[in-house]
Design an enzyme around this catalytic site. Structure first.
Site, PDB file in Angstrom:
ATOM      1  N   ASN B 394      -4.626  -6.754 -28.603  1.00 30.87           N
ATOM      2  CA  ASN B 394      -3.921  -6.970 -27.353  1.00 30.87           C
ATOM      3  C   ASN B 394      -3.339  -8.376 -27.290  1.00 30.87           C
ATOM      4  OD1 ASN B 394      -2.950  -7.031 -24.796  1.00 30.87           O
ATOM      5  ND2 ASN B 394      -4.829  -6.511 -23.764  1.00 30.87           N
ATOM      6  N   ASP B 395      -4.164  -9.366 -27.002  1.00 25.98           N
ATOM      7  CA  ASP B 395      -3.662 -10.721 -26.808  1.00 25.98           C
ATOM      8  C   ASP B 395      -2.840 -11.234 -27.996  1.00 25.98           C
ATOM      9  OD1 ASP B 395      -4.798 -10.918 -24.325  1.00 25.98           O
ATOM     10  OD2 ASP B 395      -6.679 -11.778 -25.064  1.00 25.98           O
ATOM     11  N   VAL B 396      -3.211 -10.810 -29.198  1.00 29.48           N
ATOM     12  CA  VAL B 396      -2.533 -11.343 -30.386  1.00 29.48           C
ATOM     13  C   VAL B 396      -1.119 -10.801 -30.536  1.00 29.48           C
ATOM     14  CG1 VAL B 396      -4.678 -11.737 -31.622  1.00 29.48           C
ATOM     15  CG2 VAL B 396      -3.479  -9.581 -31.939  1.00 29.48           C
TER      16      VAL B 396
END
Lengths: 102, 465
Positions: B394-396
């Site tokens: 997700n965040d990456v």
């Protein structure tokens, strides 16, 4: 004038840090997990200290407080040595190249 | 009985073998030989220790029994452990190195004569300092690793535990460790030695509790480094070259890994260690943006998109590990390859819970390592790829890291997933990732959300291909 042997050990230590620095940067990122498990295994070479501690007791009293700590440390380090090397072996065996048929 | 000089030379050899063991990891082909070097180094070190003591009394039987017990437990764990549990295992192993260092230090403190360090109550000053450092760092490694283990195992909540005055308290304890060490060295008091150990255990515990689950890659690397320094400290005490070399190697290895992990998140080491990242940002992310439209699809749509693609890039993350979806994923990829679709994998440095976590899981699922690429190697390829398949990450992938200077993850290197013609995002819900921020990628025109368990969705797609 004599040089303290400590200085020699310190030299080994510092040079080893440099070796470690260059060697670890050359490790491919995909093998970082095996790197951690193998460093784990080799740092358990602390078992040599544990063995000395375990065998330090004289023959009448194998189990004095000092040697018992040694024995326990032997077991802990042995878990790490066997566990660390074997799990590394298991992981490394999985890294395969693409089959040549393609 | 081996002379001291001869055994020192053997210890040097085993140190060199350990260096070669790490050197072997520079490529998967040489890595297995490297591991063999490591094992040989260990056998040499242990054998030489027995020979140099030369005291084959009844004690040696006990030593061998304890060695065997530990070895059996270790071997059993190594064969049984599933690959997805690797981060917990490594954290657990770190704790054992730490505790072993503590035990050896205690033993040396109680019976210094056995190590040629003087007599109880009058241990050589240098040895006592080295011993205290080894013991304190070992204790920190032990309790810190236990917390990391509990968090990774899910026994303890992965969210950061923060209380008021945490940082001043930790600073106070660290200063007190230095003072206690100083007093210990001047008085040689046994009580102070135990207090030093207790306080070190406590600080290890306090240092790790404020650090959240997704920062575990940094924590594990850091504890790896500590276990090395602890070993080196004991190595100085025992005047043992093998231990000093190994300690330095492991110490710098862990430090480099922590650096790589921090860089992968664009955060400073202290920022991670001081903790509280996830908790402080959580509230901010949930405020607005709730009502933005999202395109969601099912396995059929996803299969259709992929079937018509000529190249697909897969972006795995921690969610893939949780869902154990790596085998299902490889089956899907096999089917894609049969249809002449080019597939590659893109791995972000901090994907998963430890360095290289995703690579191991993919290797376990028989994915050839030359199809797996690091961020820098593959980031330019997204623009030319047809489909990006984001599974459990997700965040990456969040483009906000490039566009919004206000975002807590601004500046973090991310995978340019949004540049693909279409993005398939497998996720259970729209909930934000660890950083607590919304992912802009969810709302992009070319993104199709696949709301499902990663493993089940992947299997369904394969059926529809």
């Amino acid at each position: 004038m004599e040089i303290d042997p400590f200085i020699f050990r310190l030299s080994i230590f510092i040079l080893s840090i440099f070796i470690g620095y260059y060697v670890v940067w050359s490790v491919t990122p995909s093998l970082h997990t095996p790197l951690m498990s193998v460093t784990n295994a080799i740092s358990s070479v602390i078992i040599v200290g544990a063995i000395i501690a375990g065998l330090a007791g004289n023959s009448d009293s194998i189990f004095n407080t000092s040697s018992v700590f040694g024995f326990l440390a032997i077991s802990l380090a042995a878990i790490n040595i066997f566990g660390g090397f074997l799990v590394t072996q298991r992981m490394l065996a999985m890294y395969k190249k693409k089959k040549k048929d393609k | 009985m081996l002379s001291a000089n001869l055994s020192a030379i053997f210890y040097l050899i085993s140190g060199i073998l350990f260096i070669l063991a790490l050197r072997g990891l520079s490529s998967p082909e040489t890595s297995r030989r490297g591991n063999f070097f490591g094992i040989s180094g260990m056998i040499i070190a242990i054998t030489v220790t027995f020979l140099s003591i030369g005291n084959f009394s009844t004690g040696i039987v006990v030593v061998l029994i304890f060695l065997l017990i530990g070895g059996l437990i270790g071997a059993f764990i190594a064969y049984k452990i599933p690959m997805t549990a690797m981060p917990e295992l490594v954290a657990g192993f770190h704790s054992l190195v730490g505790l072993a260092a503590v035990f050896v230090a205690i033993s040396a403190f109680l019976n210094p004569a056995a190590f040629n360090l003087g007599v109880p109550g009058n241990i050589y000053l240098g040895s006592l300092i080295e011993m205290s450092i080894g013991a304190a760092v070992g204790a920190i490694t032990f309790s810190g690793s236990i917390i990391a283990f509990l968090k990774l195992q899910g026994i303890m909540s992965g969210s950061p535990i923060i209380f008021k005055g945490q940082h001043p308290l930790n600073a106070l304890i660290l200063i007190s460790i230095i003072i206690i060490t100083y007093m210990l060295c001047s008085t040689q008091s046994g009580h102070l030695f135990w207090i030093l150990l207790a306080v070190s255990f406590l600080i290890g515990f306090l240092l790790i509790i404020p650090i959240g689950g997704a920062d575990m890659p940094v924590v594990i690397s850091m504890l790896n480094s500590y276990s090395g320094w602890a070993a080196a400290g004991i190595g100085f005490t025992l005047e043992n070259t093998a231990l000093i070399i190994t300690g330095a190697l492991v110490g710098s290895s862990g430090a480099i890994l922590s650096y790589i992990m921090c860089k992968g998140m664009n955060r400073s080491f202290f920022n991670v260690i001081l903790g509280g990242f996830g908790a402080t940002e959580q509230s901010k992310g949930n405020q607005n943006k709730e009502q933005r439209p999202v395109k969601s699809g099912n396995a059929d749509d996803a299969a259709f998109l992929m079937k018509n693609a000529s190249s697909v890039i897969i972006v795995p993350g921690y969610g893939m590990a949780v869902a154990q979806a790596q085998h299902a994923l490889r089956e899907m990829v096999d089917t894609l390859k049969k249809n002449d679709i080019k597939v590659s994998y893109a791995i972000h440095p901090v994907a998963g819970r430890m360095p290289g976590h995703m690579n191991v899981l993919l290797a376990e699922a028989n994915v050839p390592y030359d199809e797996v690429f690091e961020l820098e190697e593959i980031n330019n390829d997204f623009a030319n790829a047809d489909v990006a398949f984001v599974i459990g990450a997700n965040d990456v992938t969040n483009p906000v890291a490039k566009t919004d200077p206000q975002s807590p993850i601004y500046g973090m290197p991310v995978l340019d997933v949004e540049k693909c013609k279409s993005v398939l995002f497998v996720k259970r819900s729209l909930s934000p990732g660890y950083a607590g921020i919304d992912n802009d990628l969810f709302y992009k025109e070319n993104t199709l959300m696949l709301f499902a368990d990663a493993k089940k969705m992947t299997e369904d797609i394969t059926k529809n291909l």
